[in-house]
Design a protein around this motif. Sequence first.
Motif, PDB file in Angstrom:
ATOM      1  N   ASP A 116       0.990  -1.092   0.029  1.00  0.00           N
ATOM      2  CA  ASP A 116       0.021   0.060  -0.059  1.00  0.00           C
ATOM      3  C   ASP A 116       0.914   1.262  -0.012  1.00  0.00           C
ATOM      4  OD1 ASP A 116      -2.401   1.421   0.042  1.00  0.00           O
ATOM      5  OD2 ASP A 116      -2.946   0.884   1.933  1.00  0.00           O
ATOM      6  N   ASP A 117       0.333   2.311  -0.328  1.00  0.00           N
ATOM      7  CA  ASP A 117       1.101   3.566  -0.360  1.00  0.00           C
ATOM      8  C   ASP A 117       1.255   4.192   0.867  1.00  0.00           C
ATOM      9  OD1 ASP A 117      -1.540   4.115  -0.106  1.00  0.00           O
ATOM     10  OD2 ASP A 117      -1.475   5.936  -1.271  1.00  0.00           O
ATOM     11  N   ILE A 118       0.356   4.220   1.946  1.00  0.00           N
ATOM     12  CA  ILE A 118       0.453   5.025   3.297  1.00  0.00           C
ATOM     13  C   ILE A 118      -0.300   4.014   4.207  1.00  0.00           C
ATOM     14  CG2 ILE A 118      -1.437   6.190   2.986  1.00  0.00           C
ATOM     15  CD1 ILE A 118       0.238   8.600   4.327  1.00  0.00           C
ATOM     16  N   TYR A 119       0.477   4.128   5.425  1.00  0.00           N
ATOM     17  CA  TYR A 119       0.013   3.283   6.640  1.00  0.00           C
ATOM     18  C   TYR A 119      -0.438   4.552   7.555  1.00  0.00           C
ATOM     19  CZ  TYR A 119       0.062   0.450  10.874  1.00  0.00           C
ATOM     20  OH  TYR A 119      -0.471  -0.130  12.143  1.00  0.00           O
ATOM     21  N   THR A 120      -1.664   4.770   7.748  1.00  0.00           N
ATOM     22  CA  THR A 120      -2.090   5.797   8.603  1.00  0.00           C
ATOM     23  C   THR A 120      -2.356   5.298   9.949  1.00  0.00           C
ATOM     24  OG1 THR A 120      -2.995   6.979   6.643  1.00  0.00           O
ATOM     25  CG2 THR A 120      -3.564   7.770   8.685  1.00  0.00           C
ATOM     26  N   THR A 121      -3.524   4.680   9.993  1.00  0.00           N
ATOM     27  CA  THR A 121      -4.117   3.908  11.373  1.00  0.00           C
ATOM     28  C   THR A 121      -3.699   2.580  11.369  1.00  0.00           C
ATOM     29  OG1 THR A 121      -6.211   3.402  10.339  1.00  0.00           O
ATOM     30  CG2 THR A 121      -5.740   5.621  11.518  1.00  0.00           C
ATOM     31  N   GLY A 122      -3.596   1.858  10.309  1.00  0.00           N
ATOM     32  CA  GLY A 122      -3.396   0.419  10.238  1.00  0.00           C
ATOM     33  C   GLY A 122      -4.630  -0.325   9.825  1.00  0.00           C
ATOM     34  N   THR A 123      -5.724   0.473   9.697  1.00  0.00           N
ATOM     35  CA  THR A 123      -6.830  -0.068   9.651  1.00  0.00           C
ATOM     36  C   THR A 123      -7.138  -0.976   8.096  1.00  0.00           C
ATOM     37  OG1 THR A 123      -8.028   1.513  10.951  1.00  0.00           O
ATOM     38  CG2 THR A 123      -9.552   0.086   9.876  1.00  0.00           C
ATOM     39  N   THR A 124      -6.712  -0.105   7.302  1.00  0.00           N
ATOM     40  CA  THR A 124      -6.780  -0.789   5.840  1.00  0.00           C
ATOM     41  C   THR A 124      -5.971  -2.213   5.855  1.00  0.00           C
ATOM     42  OG1 THR A 124      -7.206   1.237   4.825  1.00  0.00           O
ATOM     43  CG2 THR A 124      -6.239  -0.326   3.422  1.00  0.00           C
ATOM     44  N   VAL A 125      -4.845  -2.075   6.261  1.00  0.00           N
ATOM     45  CA  VAL A 125      -3.921  -3.327   6.043  1.00  0.00           C
ATOM     46  C   VAL A 125      -4.517  -4.583   7.042  1.00  0.00           C
ATOM     47  CG1 VAL A 125      -2.074  -2.370   5.103  1.00  0.00           C
ATOM     48  CG2 VAL A 125      -1.997  -2.547   7.570  1.00  0.00           C
ATOM     49  N   ARG A 126      -4.993  -4.041   7.966  1.00  0.00           N
ATOM     50  CA  ARG A 126      -5.580  -5.187   8.927  1.00  0.00           C
ATOM     51  C   ARG A 126      -6.878  -5.520   8.528  1.00  0.00           C
ATOM     52  NH1 ARG A 126      -2.083  -2.392  11.845  1.00  0.00           N
ATOM     53  NH2 ARG A 126      -0.513  -3.800  13.266  1.00  0.00           N
ATOM     54  N   MET A 127      -7.771  -5.117   7.701  1.00  0.00           N
ATOM     55  CA  MET A 127      -8.836  -5.371   7.172  1.00  0.00           C
ATOM     56  C   MET A 127      -8.621  -6.332   6.115  1.00  0.00           C
ATOM     57  SD  MET A 127     -11.655  -2.171   7.330  1.00  0.00           S
ATOM     58  CE  MET A 127     -12.378  -1.859   8.831  1.00  0.00           C
ATOM     59  N   ALA A 128      -7.699  -6.000   5.385  1.00  0.00           N
ATOM     60  CA  ALA A 128      -7.166  -6.792   4.206  1.00  0.00           C
ATOM     61  C   ALA A 128      -6.794  -8.147   4.663  1.00  0.00           C
ATOM     62  CB  ALA A 128      -6.060  -6.151   3.230  1.00  0.00           C
ATOM     63  N   ALA A 129      -5.872  -8.062   5.652  1.00  0.00           N
ATOM     64  CA  ALA A 129      -5.073  -9.245   6.594  1.00  0.00           C
ATOM     65  C   ALA A 129      -6.284 -10.089   7.154  1.00  0.00           C
ATOM     66  CB  ALA A 129      -4.303  -8.805   7.701  1.00  0.00           C
ATOM     67  N   LYS A 130      -7.308  -9.514   7.492  1.00  0.00           N
ATOM     68  CA  LYS A 130      -8.220 -10.321   8.227  1.00  0.00           C
ATOM     69  C   LYS A 130      -9.148 -11.015   7.294  1.00  0.00           C
ATOM     70  CE  LYS A 130     -11.939 -11.028  11.333  1.00  0.00           C
ATOM     71  NZ  LYS A 130     -12.054 -12.614  11.005  1.00  0.00           N
ATOM     72  N   VAL A 131      -9.661 -10.782   5.978  1.00  0.00           N
ATOM     73  CA  VAL A 131     -10.262 -11.601   4.807  1.00  0.00           C
ATOM     74  C   VAL A 131      -8.996 -12.561   4.427  1.00  0.00           C
ATOM     75  CG1 VAL A 131     -12.158  -9.814   4.535  1.00  0.00           C
ATOM     76  CG2 VAL A 131      -9.970  -9.672   2.994  1.00  0.00           C
ATOM     77  N   LEU A 132      -7.862 -12.196   4.272  1.00  0.00           N
ATOM     78  CA  LEU A 132      -6.928 -13.267   3.673  1.00  0.00           C
ATOM     79  C   LEU A 132      -6.651 -14.337   4.732  1.00  0.00           C
ATOM     80  CD1 LEU A 132      -4.254 -10.424   2.171  1.00  0.00           C
ATOM     81  CD2 LEU A 132      -5.619 -12.213   0.979  1.00  0.00           C
ATOM     82  N   LYS A 133      -6.378 -13.990   6.021  1.00  0.00           N
ATOM     83  CA  LYS A 133      -6.416 -14.988   7.189  1.00  0.00           C
ATOM     84  C   LYS A 133      -7.741 -15.859   7.114  1.00  0.00           C
ATOM     85  CE  LYS A 133      -3.543 -15.070  10.402  1.00  0.00           C
ATOM     86  NZ  LYS A 133      -2.221 -15.882  10.151  1.00  0.00           N
ATOM     87  N   ASP A 134      -8.911 -15.314   7.149  1.00  0.00           N
ATOM     88  CA  ASP A 134     -10.023 -16.028   7.119  1.00  0.00           C
ATOM     89  C   ASP A 134     -10.180 -17.047   5.817  1.00  0.00           C
ATOM     90  OD1 ASP A 134     -10.952 -14.852   9.445  1.00  0.00           O
ATOM     91  OD2 ASP A 134     -12.515 -13.461   8.335  1.00  0.00           O
ATOM     92  N   ALA A 135      -9.354 -16.778   4.615  1.00  0.00           N
ATOM     93  CA  ALA A 135      -9.391 -17.294   3.583  1.00  0.00           C
ATOM     94  C   ALA A 135      -8.495 -18.348   3.667  1.00  0.00           C
ATOM     95  CB  ALA A 135      -8.949 -16.562   2.227  1.00  0.00           C
ATOM     96  N   GLY A 136      -7.526 -18.556   4.830  1.00  0.00           N
ATOM     97  CA  GLY A 136      -6.470 -19.504   4.815  1.00  0.00           C
ATOM     98  C   GLY A 136      -5.164 -19.149   4.621  1.00  0.00           C
ATOM     99  N   ALA A 137      -4.845 -17.918   4.452  1.00  0.00           N
ATOM    100  CA  ALA A 137      -3.606 -17.545   4.476  1.00  0.00           C
ATOM    101  C   ALA A 137      -2.645 -17.689   5.421  1.00  0.00           C
ATOM    102  CB  ALA A 137      -3.216 -16.038   4.086  1.00  0.00           C
ATOM    103  N   LYS A 138      -1.555 -18.301   5.440  1.00  0.00           N
ATOM    104  CA  LYS A 138      -0.488 -18.900   6.552  1.00  0.00           C
ATOM    105  C   LYS A 138      -0.141 -17.594   7.184  1.00  0.00           C
ATOM    106  CE  LYS A 138       3.877 -19.987   5.508  1.00  0.00           C
ATOM    107  NZ  LYS A 138       4.908 -20.819   4.821  1.00  0.00           N
ATOM    108  N   ASP A 139       0.464 -16.541   6.615  1.00  0.00           N
ATOM    109  CA  ASP A 139       1.085 -15.414   7.334  1.00  0.00           C
ATOM    110  C   ASP A 139       0.852 -14.249   6.389  1.00  0.00           C
ATOM    111  OD1 ASP A 139       3.939 -14.861   6.317  1.00  0.00           O
ATOM    112  OD2 ASP A 139       4.017 -17.170   6.992  1.00  0.00           O
ATOM    113  N   ILE A 140       0.748 -13.013   7.034  1.00  0.00           N
ATOM    114  CA  ILE A 140       0.409 -11.850   6.111  1.00  0.00           C
ATOM    115  C   ILE A 140       1.334 -10.629   7.007  1.00  0.00           C
ATOM    116  CG2 ILE A 140      -1.133 -10.085   5.523  1.00  0.00           C
ATOM    117  CD1 ILE A 140      -3.235 -12.704   6.392  1.00  0.00           C
ATOM    118  N   SER A 141       1.983 -10.159   6.047  1.00  0.00           N
ATOM    119  CA  SER A 141       2.789  -8.717   6.470  1.00  0.00           C
ATOM    120  C   SER A 141       2.422  -7.783   5.649  1.00  0.00           C
ATOM    121  CB  SER A 141       4.322  -8.962   6.352  1.00  0.00           C
ATOM    122  OG  SER A 141       4.776  -9.868   7.336  1.00  0.00           O
TER     123      SER A 141
END
Length: 183
Positions: free
Chosen positions: A151-176
Amino acid sequence: MAPENRRDDLCSDCFKWEEDPSTAGLLQQNRSVYHYNNHMKEVLSRYKFRGDAVLVQVFQKAFRQTFEAVWNKESPILVPIPLSAERKYDRGFNQSLLLAELLPGTPEELLSKTISEKQSKKARKERLERENTFYVTYPELVKDKSILLIDDIYTTGTTVRMAAKVLKDAGAKDISSYTLVRS
């Protein structure tokens, strides 16, 4: 790493996210190349909102060097944060995809986004309380994989965590996540 040692490696923002059971463990880490300041605010504004997509080339060397120092040996799947169809049409490009294309490998657009309001116009509290508008387009390509969100900017961390949540729910092993700028 032992949980008690992990605290020392977290910034105060990440520590807050890790204290919340609903977001703890979603992201392994976030790295950013630059800090947000007045100059970067102007550059990002030109890049994102005034259609100056060619500015991405200014960041190529530093963005790639930081990536190679942190993730090159891991070969995660590069997943740019998507824009809604309306936002992409208005802007003419996805700034996160352009950043991902600066890195070795081929970005995979495994996430999609429903219609949403501009985050840049929202206050911190509004960003933190928004509904998750991401969904995984191809869950079979995510299962048991290491993902690096771009992503271009980390402001509150909400965007990347929301994206990580759906990826984790889909079975992703780990997300950074890897962002150009950290505010």
